[in-house]
Structures are given as structure tokens and as C-alpha cells.
Write an enzyme that holds these catalytic residues in place. Structure first.
Site, PDB file in Angstrom:
ATOM      1  N   ARG A 156       2.700   5.948  -3.098  1.00 17.62           N
ATOM      2  CA  ARG A 156       4.146   6.978  -3.470  1.00 17.62           C
ATOM      3  C   ARG A 156       4.058   6.766  -5.115  1.00 17.62           C
ATOM      4  O   ARG A 156       4.496   7.818  -5.659  1.00 17.62           O
ATOM      5  CB  ARG A 156       5.257   6.270  -2.963  1.00 17.62           C
TER       6      ARG A 156
ATOM      7  N   LYS B 288       0.886  -1.388   0.171  1.00 19.86           N
ATOM      8  CA  LYS B 288       0.046  -0.108   0.190  1.00 19.86           C
ATOM      9  C   LYS B 288       0.833   1.222  -0.111  1.00 19.86           C
ATOM     10  O   LYS B 288       0.518   2.233  -0.790  1.00 19.86           O
ATOM     11  CB  LYS B 288      -0.753   0.041   1.331  1.00 19.86           C
ATOM     12  N   SER B 289       1.981   1.186   0.819  1.00 18.71           N
ATOM     13  CA  SER B 289       2.745   2.549   0.827  1.00 18.71           C
ATOM     14  C   SER B 289       3.480   2.923  -0.537  1.00 18.71           C
ATOM     15  O   SER B 289       3.570   3.949  -0.906  1.00 18.71           O
ATOM     16  CB  SER B 289       3.794   2.420   2.103  1.00 18.71           C
TER      17      SER B 289
ATOM     18  N   GLY C 141      -4.722   8.271   5.288  1.00 18.24           N
ATOM     19  CA  GLY C 141      -3.682   9.322   6.006  1.00 18.24           C
ATOM     20  C   GLY C 141      -2.506   9.627   5.139  1.00 18.24           C
ATOM     21  O   GLY C 141      -1.929  10.554   5.109  1.00 18.24           O
TER      22      GLY C 141
ATOM     23  N   SER D 182      11.748   4.085  10.363  1.00 19.24           N
ATOM     24  CA  SER D 182      10.442   4.035   9.481  1.00 19.24           C
ATOM     25  C   SER D 182      10.626   3.792   8.036  1.00 19.24           C
ATOM     26  O   SER D 182      11.764   3.846   7.499  1.00 19.24           O
ATOM     27  CB  SER D 182       9.900   5.662   9.581  1.00 19.24           C
TER      28      SER D 182
ATOM     29  N   ARG E 185      -7.946  12.660  12.533  1.00 21.88           N
ATOM     30  CA  ARG E 185      -6.638  12.507  12.752  1.00 21.88           C
ATOM     31  C   ARG E 185      -5.702  13.558  12.873  1.00 21.88           C
ATOM     32  O   ARG E 185      -5.913  14.576  12.119  1.00 21.88           O
ATOM     33  CB  ARG E 185      -6.128  11.168  11.585  1.00 21.88           C
TER      34      ARG E 185
ATOM     35  N   ASP F 260       1.963  -1.253  11.469  1.00 18.51           N
ATOM     36  CA  ASP F 260       0.660  -1.712  10.979  1.00 18.51           C
ATOM     37  C   ASP F 260       0.326  -3.125  11.455  1.00 18.51           C
ATOM     38  O   ASP F 260      -0.798  -3.519  11.232  1.00 18.51           O
ATOM     39  CB  ASP F 260       0.516  -1.423   9.660  1.00 18.51           C
TER      40      ASP F 260
ATOM     41  N   ARG G 186      -6.512   1.957  17.858  1.00 18.33           N
ATOM     42  CA  ARG G 186      -6.110   0.752  17.761  1.00 18.33           C
ATOM     43  C   ARG G 186      -5.980  -0.366  19.084  1.00 18.33           C
ATOM     44  O   ARG G 186      -6.184  -1.384  19.089  1.00 18.33           O
ATOM     45  CB  ARG G 186      -5.164   0.094  16.608  1.00 18.33           C
TER      46      ARG G 186
ATOM     47  N   ARG H 264      -7.541  -2.978   9.417  1.00 13.20           N
ATOM     48  CA  ARG H 264      -6.689  -3.687  10.136  1.00 13.20           C
ATOM     49  C   ARG H 264      -7.127  -4.411  11.451  1.00 13.20           C
ATOM     50  O   ARG H 264      -6.950  -5.468  11.745  1.00 13.20           O
ATOM     51  CB  ARG H 264      -5.419  -2.822  10.360  1.00 13.20           C
TER      52      ARG H 264
HETATM   53  C1  S3P Z   1       2.585   4.671   6.187  1.00 16.37           C
HETATM   54  C2  S3P Z   1       3.294   4.953   7.403  1.00 16.37           C
HETATM   55  C3  S3P Z   1       2.563   4.511   8.772  1.00 16.37           C
HETATM   56  C4  S3P Z   1       1.786   3.552   8.555  1.00 16.37           C
HETATM   57  C5  S3P Z   1       0.824   3.758   7.326  1.00 16.37           C
HETATM   58  C6  S3P Z   1       1.364   4.095   5.987  1.00 16.37           C
HETATM   59  C7  S3P Z   1       3.256   5.192   4.990  1.00 16.37           C
HETATM   60  O1  S3P Z   1       2.248   5.637   9.139  1.00 16.37           O
HETATM   61  O2  S3P Z   1       1.152   3.552   9.784  1.00 16.37           O
HETATM   62  O3  S3P Z   1      -0.066   2.787   7.107  1.00 16.37           O
HETATM   63  O4  S3P Z   1       2.764   4.928   3.918  1.00 16.37           O
HETATM   64  O5  S3P Z   1       4.302   6.037   5.066  1.00 16.37           O
HETATM   65  P1  S3P Z   1       3.033   6.591  10.105  1.00 16.37           P
HETATM   66  O6  S3P Z   1       4.071   7.405   9.327  1.00 16.37           O
HETATM   67  O7  S3P Z   1       2.262   7.773  10.306  1.00 16.37           O
HETATM   68  O8  S3P Z   1       3.559   6.013  11.241  1.00 16.37           O
END
Ligand code: S3P
Length: 458
Positions: free
Chosen positions: A42, A37-38, A108, A211, A140, A335, A366, A412
Site C-alpha cells: 500500500r 507485506k500488505s 494478487g 478484513s 486467479r 493467510d 491451499r 506460504r
Molecule cells: C491482502 C488481502 C488478502 C490476503 C492477501 C493480502 C491484502 O486477500 O490473502 O495475502 O493485502 O489486502 P483477500 O483480500 O483477497 O482475501
């Protein structure tokens, strides 16, 4: 939805104290989980920065990522989307007038990455963009991204209730800078990096260690100079700022794979292979925890070394032991924490999952959601301000009059509780099974096929 029966019998295997319904259904087979997903977000959003047509394969088409794809379309890109392939022809220039509304839905990542990207990409005096979202997203926190962007000179108007969506972004000339993040967030780090690339200014981000680094990897692939070590700190973006088009394969999402990996660890006689999942070192935290908990894992790297490492992971159960997760490890598996909480209910001893207060401001709270629903099944879970303390193993059972699990519309939570349901006596159901479409639309079909049932049937 899931009815594994209600008779109790020892599970056998290594751990005779663990009890399961006698008519559990083992999970066996291979799943190619949907695209990460991330990475999918992007490739959609960052195509706006590329000076030409971009392509991605293995792309995840889910409610969240489609919000990002619709966003770039609304900003003038030509989008071709066929199954797991997308092609995007970005506009030659940002829009010059008017106000464009973008609905980020529940996502988000769409909202936060767009705040940064748009702050640097929109033309001063040109079109503005209003970002909106659903009720969950509108609650959020956005200050974590708005504050550092304003320090760069970004023009972000709070339109309703403070530093939350809806927000209006207007074009401005940005300055670079050094930023220490209060939360180790890949979303915030990425927002600052994308603002830097779009505005062609140098940016250093500290405090996001551990991260995910997908933005950095894709930027490097686009020819932008960015210094980072896998999961390391700081990240330094310094140009040249002439991002080239990309053709990016998207690996399978390890956060989706984790549901099957925990299920294989919990349901006796199971063995599940996940093919082609991301082995990006910033995303393998859950596999390391599974190994520490005693789960049998075989990991084989098969490709993607030049951008996003990918491989196959085979999982079967083991003699499950309690484990500890603390703050430094959290960004690499944030996650996966709901499903790891389910695992902990069946581990021998006291599991501590701490340093994860950010779980309270995800798509739902969560910590409260998993704590309350697992306790309803009889698990020994104590909520902490930043995680849980879980003592196991405890047999899980749904009361006969148990109303549906409360998912809070959080994908989730819905998937983690479904896996808990596989080892719970009695019938469990979800109040909102459709919310899995946010990240894993085929979740229930993949469950059916691992259980040897025809797709989508009981
Ligand atoms: C994500 C980063 C994480 C993750 C989210 C996806 C991303 O959030 O929990 O589901 O794609 O960069 P945070 O960066 O706010 O921790």
C-alpha cells in the site's frame, strides 16, 4: 534440508500422547520478522495518490512488494530504495500517451489494487496500462474486482481468457456508489476505495467486515475522510480528496510471525519472541486462535497506536487442544490458515477450519496443497470444500523414499511445510524452497538463527 532425525520418543511436557523425533532442535530467541507485506504494497502504490514525496521505513523488499514498487516506477514515480527504506516522488500527473506494461508477477495485491487505482487515476484518452502476471496469478479470479469497478464506469479490457490477467486499464470518468462484496476481501475493498480517491467520488463498501484495514488507515493518515471501525462494516469514503504525502513505519508482518509462533508451540523447549509485529486488530486472529489452542502467549503493545499498532509477542508451547475457525473469523487470519493446519495436527481432538473456500484461489489451491502434503506425513486431515477437518495428535513422519513436498510455488505452503518438517521424523525437503522470497526472503536464515545454527547452513 531439514533433518530432525527419525527416532521416536515421547515429547514429555503436558501431553505424553504427542510423539516427536528425539533429536528435534528447539527454537529459541528473538526475531524481527520482515515488514508487513500488505502495508508495504500500500505505501508503494498509494504514493501515486499523494501530492508529494512519501517515505516508508521497515519496508518489506520481497518479490511481491518489489512488483508494486516497479509498477509505480513504470508509471512515472522516482523511487529510491535502500534496504528497508523507500522514498517515492510520485509523478505530477498521470502519463498522457502510450501503453505501459506492468508485470505483477505472483502478486494478487499488486494486480487488484492497481485495477482500482488505475481505473480512477489514468486520464480519459491518456496512457493505458496492461497488467500481466505469472501463471498462478493469471489463473486467479479478477471478476470480483472488475465487476464493481465497471459499475463505477471503469474501462477494463479482458485481453486473453476472460476476467483474468492480462487486463488493460484505460482512463475513464468514474461515478461513486455503494457496493456489497460477494467475498470479504481487503483487496477488493481497497481497489474500490483507491478508485474512489483517485476519481474523487464517494464510495461505500459493505461485506468486507473483518478484513484488514491498512488502506483505510493509510488514507486517514493522508488526510482523506474515511469512516471505518477496526475490522468493521461498512467502510465509507467521502473525501475531501486531497491526499497528503506520508512517512509510514511498516510493522512486522503477523502472517510471517505465525510460522515461528506455531513452531514455538510445536517444538519442545522452544520460546520465541517476535519483536515489532503488527498488532492491528484486523491481523491478530491467529494469535487469538493460538491462545484458544492452549499456546502460552504474552503480548506487549509498544507503539504505532496512531496508525498501525505494533508490539512484541512471546510464545512457548502448551497443552494443545483442538480449535474451531469459522467464516466470520477467516478474513482476519486467511493467510495464516496453512500454518494453523500444521498446528492442528498436534492438537488433542478434532479441529474444524471452515468457511475458507477462498483458500482454493490463493497463490495455489491451499486446501488441496496442505491436505495432500500433511497426509503424506501421516496426519489425519480431511479436506472440505471450504477448509479441513483435522484430528490429532498424530506423529508426523516422512517416508524414506518421500520425494520433495509439492509447494506449487506457493510461499506460504513452503513455509508451513518447513515447520511441519521440524516435528516430522525423517528427512523432508521442498520442491521449490526459493518461492519463500515472495514474502519472506530471509525465512531460512531466521530459522537457522532460532535453531542456533550459523545462518543458512544445515
Ligand atoms: C491482502 C488481502 C488478502 C490476503 C492477501 C493480502 C491484502 O486477500 O490473502 O495475502 O493485502 O489486502 P483477500 O483480500 O483477497 O482475501
Amino acid at each position: 534440508m531439514i533433518d530432525p532425525g527419525c527416532r521416536w520418543a515421547p515429547a514429555g511436557g503436558n501431553d505424553l500422547t504427542r510423539q516427536l523425533p528425539s533429536d528435534y532442535v528447539s527454537l529459541r530467541g528473538t526475531v524481527a520478522v520482515p515488514g508487513d507485506k500488505s502495508v508495504s504494497h500500500r505505501v508503494a502504490l498509494m504514493s501515486l495518490l499523494a501530492g508529494g514525496g512519501c517515505r516508508a521505513t521497515g519496508w518489506l523488499a520481497s518479490a511481491d512488494t518489489l512488483a508494486s514498487l516497479e509498477a509505480v516506477r513504470a508509471l512515472g514515480a522516482r523511487v529510491l530504495h535502500r534496504g528497508a527504506e523507500i522514498q517515492i516522488e510520485p509523478p505530477t500527473a498521470p502519463p498522457v500517451s502510450g501503453e505501459i506494461r506492468i508485470d505483477c508477477g505472483n502478486s494478487g495485491t499488486t494486480a487488484r489494487l492497481l485495477c482500482g487505482l488505475l481505473a480512477g487515476w489514468l486520464l480519459p484518452g491518456g496512457a493505458s496500462v496492461v497488467l500481466t502476471g505469472d501463471d498462478s496469478l493469471s489463473g486467479r479470479p479478477m471478476a470480483r474486482v472488475i465487476d464493481p469497478l465497471r459499475r463505477m464506469g471503469a474501462l477494463i479490457d479482458e485481453l486473453d481468457h476472460g476476467p483474468h490477467l492480462p487486463l488493460r486499464i484505460r482512463g475513464a470518468r468514474l461515478a461513486g456508489g455503494e457496493f456489497d462484496l460477494a467475498v470479504a476481501s481487503a483487496q477488493v475493498k481497497s481497489a474500490l476505495l483507491l478508485a474512489g480517491v483517485a476519481a474523487e467520488v464517494e464510495v461505500t463498501v459493505r461485506g468486507a467486515g473483518g478484513s484488514r484495514d491498512h488502506s483505510e488507515r493509510l488514507l486517514r493518515g493522508m488526510g482523506v475522510s474515511v469512516d471505518f471501525d477496526a475490522g468493521g462494516d461498512p467502510v465509507h469514503l467521502f473525501g475531501p480528496f486531497e491526499p497528503k504525502p506520508f512517512d509510514q513505519p511498516v510493522p512486522g508482518d503477523p502472517s510471517s510471525a505465525a510460522f515461528w509462533q506455531v513452531a514455538a508451540a510445536l517444538v519442545p523447549d522452544s520460546e520465541v519472541t517476535i519483536s515489532g509485529q503488527s498488532l492491528n486488530p484486523g491481523r491478530t486472529g491467529a494469535l487469538e486462535v493460538l491462545r484458544r489452542a492452549g499456546v502460552h502467549l504474552t503480548v506487549t503493545e509498544t507503539g504505532g497506536q496512531e496508525s498501525e499498532p505494533t508490539g512484541d509477542v512471546v510464545v512457548r508451547g502448551g497443552d494443545l487442544q483442538a480449535f474451531r475457525i469459522s467464516a466470520p473469523e477467516v478474513p482476519g487470519l486467511i493467510d495464516e490458515l496453512p500454518i494453523l493446519a500444521v498446528l492442528a495436527t498436534q492438537c488433542e481432538g478434532k479441529t474444524q477450519i471452515r468457511g475458507a473456500a477462498d483458500l482454493r484461489v490463493k497463490e495455489s489451491d491451499r486446501i488441496a496443497a496442505m491436505g495432500s502434503q500433511l497426509r503424506r506425513l501421516g496426519a489425519d486431515v480431511e479436506d472440505r470444500v471450504d477448509g479441513w477437518c483435522i484430528t490429532g495428535p498424530t506423529p508426523l513422519a516422512a517416508a524414506a523414499d518421500l520425494p520433495a513436498f509439492v509447494t506449487g510455488g506457493d510461499h506460504r505452503i513452503a513455509m508451513a511445510l518447513t515447520i511441519a518438517g521440524l516435528i516430522a521424523a525423517g528427512e523432508t525437503k521442498l520442491d521449490d524452497p526459493d518461492c519463500v522470497a515472495v514474502s519472506y526472503p530471509e525465512f531460512f536464515n531466521d530459522l537457522a538463527s532460532l535453531q542456533g545454527r550459523a545462518n543458512g547452513t544445515e
